[in-house]
Motif scaffolding. Sequence first.
Motif, mmCIF file in Angstrom:
data_model
loop_
_atom_site.group_PDB
_atom_site.id
_atom_site.type_symbol
_atom_site.label_atom_id
_atom_site.label_comp_id
_atom_site.label_asym_id
_atom_site.label_seq_id
_atom_site.Cartn_x
_atom_site.Cartn_y
_atom_site.Cartn_z
ATOM 1 N N THR A 114 0.832 -1.207 0.000
ATOM 2 C CA THR A 114 0.000 0.000 0.000
ATOM 3 C C THR A 114 0.863 1.252 0.000
ATOM 4 N N ARG A 115 1.914 1.259 0.802
ATOM 5 C CA ARG A 115 2.832 2.408 0.822
ATOM 6 C C ARG A 115 3.433 2.640 -0.569
ATOM 7 N N GLN A 116 3.903 1.569 -1.184
ATOM 8 C CA GLN A 116 4.513 1.692 -2.509
ATOM 9 C C GLN A 116 3.505 2.221 -3.529
ATOM 10 N N ALA A 117 2.274 1.714 -3.459
ATOM 11 C CA ALA A 117 1.242 2.132 -4.409
ATOM 12 C C ALA A 117 0.893 3.603 -4.230
ATOM 13 N N LEU A 118 0.818 4.061 -2.980
ATOM 14 C CA LEU A 118 0.479 5.467 -2.736
ATOM 15 C C LEU A 118 1.581 6.395 -3.239
ATOM 16 N N LEU A 119 2.834 6.013 -3.010
ATOM 17 C CA LEU A 119 3.933 6.845 -3.493
ATOM 18 C C LEU A 119 3.919 6.927 -5.017
ATOM 19 N N ARG A 120 3.699 5.788 -5.668
ATOM 20 C CA ARG A 120 3.669 5.782 -7.133
ATOM 21 C C ARG A 120 2.481 6.580 -7.659
ATOM 22 N N ALA A 121 1.329 6.401 -7.029
ATOM 23 C CA ALA A 121 0.148 7.155 -7.450
ATOM 24 C C ALA A 121 0.374 8.648 -7.299
ATOM 25 N N ASN A 122 1.035 9.040 -6.223
ATOM 26 C CA ASN A 122 1.290 10.461 -6.006
ATOM 27 C C ASN A 122 2.214 11.018 -7.088
ATOM 28 N N GLU A 123 3.213 10.223 -7.488
ATOM 29 C CA GLU A 123 4.117 10.660 -8.561
ATOM 30 C C GLU A 123 3.361 10.859 -9.867
ATOM 31 N N VAL A 124 2.534 9.886 -10.214
ATOM 32 C CA VAL A 124 1.799 9.950 -11.479
ATOM 33 C C VAL A 124 0.849 11.141 -11.498
ATOM 34 N N VAL A 125 0.156 11.347 -10.392
ATOM 35 C CA VAL A 125 -0.813 12.442 -10.327
ATOM 36 C C VAL A 125 -0.108 13.794 -10.389
ATOM 37 N N ARG A 126 1.032 13.893 -9.734
ATOM 38 C CA ARG A 126 1.776 15.151 -9.785
ATOM 39 C C ARG A 126 2.274 15.453 -11.188
ATOM 40 N N GLY A 168 -3.149 7.016 7.079
ATOM 41 C CA GLY A 168 -3.204 8.450 7.334
ATOM 42 C C GLY A 168 -1.851 9.023 7.697
ATOM 43 N N GLN A 169 -1.129 8.328 8.583
ATOM 44 C CA GLN A 169 0.188 8.813 8.989
ATOM 45 C C GLN A 169 1.170 8.792 7.828
ATOM 46 N N PHE A 170 1.135 7.714 7.049
ATOM 47 C CA PHE A 170 2.038 7.619 5.902
ATOM 48 C C PHE A 170 1.739 8.726 4.899
ATOM 49 N N SER A 171 0.475 8.986 4.653
ATOM 50 C CA SER A 171 0.101 10.055 3.723
ATOM 51 C C SER A 171 0.600 11.401 4.230
ATOM 52 N N ARG A 172 0.389 11.649 5.510
ATOM 53 C CA ARG A 172 0.811 12.922 6.101
ATOM 54 C C ARG A 172 2.320 13.106 6.015
ATOM 55 N N GLU A 173 3.072 12.040 6.305
ATOM 56 C CA GLU A 173 4.535 12.128 6.295
ATOM 57 C C GLU A 173 5.095 12.316 4.888
ATOM 58 N N ASN A 174 4.315 11.947 3.876
ATOM 59 C CA ASN A 174 4.804 12.031 2.494
ATOM 60 C C ASN A 174 4.085 13.104 1.681
ATOM 61 N N GLY A 175 3.446 14.023 2.373
ATOM 62 C CA GLY A 175 2.828 15.155 1.699
ATOM 63 C C GLY A 175 1.638 14.800 0.833
ATOM 64 N N ILE A 176 0.957 13.700 1.155
ATOM 65 C CA ILE A 176 -0.230 13.276 0.403
ATOM 66 C C ILE A 176 -1.472 13.689 1.188
ATOM 67 N N ARG A 177 -2.356 14.379 0.538
ATOM 68 C CA ARG A 177 -3.579 14.792 1.221
ATOM 69 C C ARG A 177 -4.505 13.588 1.427
ATOM 70 N N TYR A 178 -5.211 13.585 2.559
ATOM 71 C CA TYR A 178 -6.122 12.474 2.829
ATOM 72 C C TYR A 178 -7.299 12.960 3.661
ATOM 73 N N VAL A 179 -8.373 12.203 3.571
ATOM 74 C CA VAL A 179 -9.575 12.457 4.359
ATOM 75 C C VAL A 179 -9.967 11.135 5.017
ATOM 76 N N ASP A 180 -10.028 11.118 6.340
ATOM 77 C CA ASP A 180 -10.429 9.923 7.080
ATOM 78 C C ASP A 180 -11.885 10.093 7.519
ATOM 79 N N LEU A 181 -12.765 9.256 6.984
ATOM 80 C CA LEU A 181 -14.194 9.364 7.296
ATOM 81 C C LEU A 181 -14.564 8.702 8.622
ATOM 82 N N THR A 182 -13.599 8.060 9.276
ATOM 83 C CA THR A 182 -13.898 7.322 10.499
ATOM 84 C C THR A 182 -14.528 8.186 11.592
ATOM 85 N N PRO A 183 -13.962 9.336 11.946
ATOM 86 C CA PRO A 183 -14.564 10.113 13.041
ATOM 87 C C PRO A 183 -16.014 10.509 12.778
ATOM 88 N N ALA A 184 -16.320 10.947 11.549
ATOM 89 C CA ALA A 184 -17.680 11.387 11.240
ATOM 90 C C ALA A 184 -18.664 10.229 11.297
#
Length: 203
Positions: A114-126, A168-184
């Motif tokens: 999952t970490r690898q996929a998020l980093l790659r996705a962030n690169e492609v989107v950027r 969430g923590q991994f996204s935050r540490e790597n400058g990826i924006r995220y929304v966690d729907l759990t609290p709501a």
Amino acid sequence: GDYYLPLVAGVGFSHNDFEDNVQFAAWRREGTAEPYERWRRGSDAPVGAQERPLAALRAWLRNHLVVAELIRSVVWPPAGGTVEYREGGLNFIFFASERRVAPTEMARQGAQFTRQALLRANEVVREMGATLVVVIFPVRGQVYWPLVQRLFPASREDDPDWRSNLVGQFSRENGIRYVDLTPALREAGARGLPVYFRADRWH
């Protein structure tokens, strides 16, 4: 002609994605020409438009008819059983598996994928000039965790949010924006609102 690029690209994350990532990696390593969904089920059942009406019918029956869920539980009994819960505005069939949230070896492997996929996705989107946003969807057991603990006593050390928090923590540490729907959703669940289908822990 003209073409358009998105300003925002979203990717959803849910509880079972860690295990799914491990299976997907195994499918790619195998190099089979078989479609992933068919390979994962180990079945010759058709995948695609022909199957969707039947899947929709199964989902409707599961969510609206108690007898359908009882039949399913007999034919494919979940490990640990089920509990039907009715109180206030809640009317659920809970599965014992919803209390098993401790990290497994497969989940740990999936977390790395999952970490690898998020980093790659962030690169492609950027590269597209857009912004990646990860949307974290909790499963029902997370939202109604106090209720799950009451129905299926679990260890006090169990953390139902460890997967969501990791993403969430991994996204935050790597400058990826995220929304966690759990609290709501958890706040709505605490008020007795049914924010999930009757017999579906995922959606």
